[in-house]
Structures are given as C-alpha cells and as structure tokens.
Design an enzyme around this catalytic site. Structure first.
Site: not given
Lengths: 151, 151
Positions: B26, B30, B77, B96, B144
């Site tokens: 992953h 934040r 996440e 991104h 994107e």
C-alpha cells in the site's frame, strides 16, 4: 471526449485498453539519483523494471517498478527530471509505501549490506501482528517493510 | 527473530501469512478530515473500505482502501491522527497516486458534482496515449486519473 488522438500507441496503454472497473495503478515519487533509487528498489528489494518512458520534450524519465506485471499488484513510479538540482523536500503529509516481504531477516540483511538507513528495526508494532520495519530509500522516502510469512 | 509475539492475531495479517514472494502492499498518506477523504475516495472514486484499524494507544486510525481485496491490486492507506491540528504540508518529492478509470467522462462529472478541485482536464498527455486528468483530494494530494478503456 476532446482527448481523442489520431494515433493509437499501444505502448502508452500499458494498463490495458478495456478495463471494466477502476483500479489503483501506481504511486509516483520523484527521485534525484536515478541509479541509486533503482539499485535500492531492484537490487535491494527485488522489484522488477516493468517499463521505462523517456519523455524528451519534458526532459524527464519515468520508470515503473513492480513485483509482477502492471496489473498484478501495486506499482511504483520513479520520476526523474533530468535537470533537477538538489534533493526533493518531504512534507508532513505523505507517509510511506509498504512492501510485504516473506523473509524479513534476509531483506534487512540485504539492505544493511547496501548501506540502507534503517529507522525502525523489525518488531511487531501490535501484539499478534506481523514484524514491521522502516527504512529510507536513497531519496529519504520512508519504506515500511511488513512480514507476509509467519515465521 | 526478536519480533515474535506470544499471541497471533489473524486480523493483523490482512496480507496473508504465507506469501512466497514480496509484494507492494500500500501507499500511505496522512489526512486531516477523515470523513471528507473517505467521501472523496469511496463516493467519488468508487474505492471500497477494506479495513479499519483504530489504534487507541497512538490515538490514530488507519483505513485501507482498494478496488478489490488486499491482495488484488494496489491499496491506499489513509492515516488519521486524532489530535493533529491544521493541514499537512506537501513537499516537492511525493507526486501522486494514479487511478485507472474506464469512463473518464463519468468520473470527472461525478468529481465535479462533489466540488473536487480539478487541476488538469482530461487530455492525452502524449499523442496516442490514454486521456489523463489531475485532481486534488481534500487534503491536496494530487490524484492522476488515467483512462483504461479506449473510447
């Protein structure tokens, strides 16, 4: 759509041309020393180079790395601006990419032999959970290593 | 390994316990406003909530989002520190996450109706390539969008 182009270039549709549902394709980070980054991800972590795109008009290169094909699991893009000077900065927002490793001990030994900065040595962050370690890639991005095989 | 724990908690081994090869698991970012972020990724982009972990000792929550299961494609996440004030900052390094969408027109219409900031409208960045657009998630991360179905 006004985005239609006259010419179809299959090489630029590496993720397929007929997907019926959305998919998370990749995460992109910018790297300063391309060779060092590739050594870390390919030699250190065992990722494979899925593709490389040199865009001369933008003087930049993108390399896509994964553990399978473009559509088998997560993919990481390393972007390299040919003329960029100095290191990139890290804000407080972006966290890390996490890589699952079957053999944490072997992975850590390999990374240490390459001089990788280790910030958190393997330990179960939560009782009963997998061993987790944190290292930094050559550009200072945090990489979380999570054991995916119960030892 | 000194990371062994007495107690095995299968809920904390969501990526499996017997993987034979490494995998990109992953990417973590934040987020400040958890609800806004979840609306964007789930309602706006159609991601599914794969799991949620509230870690009271760290006063933080992690939510895992994907388009399939934990081991079917990339996972994002979102980490939320309960006591964090103010927005996170974005450095120059992180780029991104890219999400492949079959129907770019429908996705853009949906995001616009939610008030999403659109930074680059759909266009083929390279002749013969797929339509690409850039939007910002509620925390300002670049997303994107890449068309994965030839129109």
């Amino acid at each position: 759509m006004n985005s239609a182009t006259d010419e179809f270039n299959p090489r630029l549709w590496v993720w397929g041309t007929n997907a019926s549902k959305p998919r998370l394709l990749h995460s992109m980070v910018r790297v300063k020393d391309f060779d060092a980054a590739i050594r870390f991800y390919v030699d250190g972590l065992g990722m494979e180079m899925l593709g490389r795109f040199d865009i001369t008009t933008r003087r930049s290169t993108g390399v896509f790395l994964g553990f399978g094909d473009y559509d088998a699991g997560g993919v990481l893009e390393l972007a390299h601006k040919w003329d960029h000077e100095g290191p990139y900065t890290h804000g407080t927002g972006y966290g890390h990419i996490a890589i699952g490793v079957p053999d944490m001990t072997a992975t850590m030994a390999k990374l240490e032999s390459m001089g990788t900065e280790i910030t958190v040595r393997p330990k179960a962050l939560i009782p009963g959970g997998p061993a987790v370690a944190f290292v930094k890639d050559p550009d200072g991005y945090e990489i979380e290593l999570i054991q995916t095989k119960r030892s």
